[in-house]
Scaffold this active site. Structure first.
Site, short mmCIF file in Angstrom:
data_model
loop_
_atom_site.label_atom_id
_atom_site.label_comp_id
_atom_site.label_asym_id
_atom_site.label_seq_id
_atom_site.Cartn_x
_atom_site.Cartn_y
_atom_site.Cartn_z
CB SER A 41 35.10 36.79 26.43
OG SER A 41 34.19 36.82 27.77
CD GLU A 55 39.08 34.51 30.70
OE1 GLU A 55 38.70 35.25 31.28
OE2 GLU A 55 37.69 34.12 29.83
CG HIS A 90 35.83 38.49 31.38
ND1 HIS A 90 36.89 37.14 31.31
CD2 HIS A 90 35.24 38.43 30.15
CE1 HIS A 90 36.14 36.61 30.03
NE2 HIS A 90 34.53 37.86 29.92
#
Length: 298
Positions: free
Chosen positions: A106, A203, A265
């Site tokens: 992330s 992503e 995620h």
């Protein structure tokens, strides 16, 4: 890594939940690792989305990386804030410390990208100590996530399989990328990403399709995809249906594209090595074959 190695858990981005962090550390210890926590790992400051002030977070990260007793630096969680540290780190000192494992995902994309550029080391994109898939369930970590992390740390990472192909073919290249929002945010900086000769992994979470379009357009116009060999797309949690825009923006690049990989995620979260050679094969809709630097040298 090997059982008995020492890892340091630090918070370069957002504040970690103390209960989840304690549970996550205990689970890392169950792998045979010795775990120490950074001095400011649970710190807070006026901006409540940051785990302490920038100088403290940078000091913890650098101290852990430069500690000769530490074999791995594991991030507690993402959120926001890692990019704020890049200008505060002594890259010469960190380069002299030699390679070790950086683990996170992330917001930690900022560190993955900067470490590749500044240090040239492989880093591990995977779940973090205080995240839900590791520490959210009292009964244990999410099984696929845990096994993938264990294999990536101690053995040979397995193949990660997606659920759709956007463009057919096979490709090999160094795997780079991470969270799309973070990759886009680094354009125009000293740490601007490049996918030249690489397999781009992307992503994101919580982004509407038009915002995904905007970020991909920015990367395309900045030349970040110039020379890309293939694209692997992970999870797009709470992003509506991103595939029409992903296909529209990326398919004209003329390279193989696999999608729906359980990386990023959501649950499960598989682990993938960055800055190492990997391959994608759309026949099996997979990302596999990652190798460590010494294997590439042979």
């Amino acid at each position: 890594m090997r059982p008995g190695d020492t890892v340091a858990v630090v918070s370069p981005s957002g504040p970690a939940n103390a209960v989840l962090l304690k549970r996550g550390i205990q689970r890392l210890e169950s792998l045979g690792l010795k775990v120490i926590a950074g001095e400011h790992v649970l710190a807070r400051q006026g901006l409540d989305y940051l785990a302490g002030d920038d100088a403290a977070r940078a000091a913890d990260l650098q101290a852990a990386w430069c500690d000769p007793a530490v074999s791995g630096v594991f991030c507690s969680r993402g959120g926001y804030g890692a990019a704020r540290l890049l200008g505060l780190l002594d890259w010469d000192a960190m380069r002299e410390a030699g390679p070790k494992v950086l683990l996170g995902s992330s917001d930690i994309t900022a560190l993955h990208n900067a470490f590749a550029i500044e240090l040239g080391v492989p880093t591990l994109h995977g779940p973090m100590a205080a995240c839900d898939v590791i520490a959210g369930d009292e009964n244990g970590p999410e099984p696929q996530t845990w096994e993938s992390l264990r294999a990536a740390l101690f053995g040979t990472p397995g193949t990660v399989t997606g659920d759709r192909v956007l463009a057919p073919g096979r490709a090999e290249g160094v795997v780079r990328g991470g969270n799309l929002s973070l990759i886009a945010s680094m354009c125009g900086t000293r740490w601007q990403p490049s996918f030249d000769g690489a397999i781009a992994f992307l992503e994101d979470v919580g982004e509407e399709p038009y915002r995904i379009d905007r970020m991909l357009t920015q990367l395309l116009q900045a030349g970040v995809f110039d020379g890309v060999r293939g694209i692997a797309l992970g999870s797009w949690v709470k992003c509506g249906d991103p595939y029409p825009v992903l296909e529209d923006r990326l398919k004209p690049l003329g390279v193989p594209i696999v999608a729906g990989l359980p990386v990023g995620h959501g649950s499960p979260q598989h682990s993938v090595w960055f800055n190492v050679l990997g391959g994608i094969d759309t026949e099996s809709c997979s990302l596999s074959g990652v190798m460590r630097n010494e294997e590439q040298a042979r």
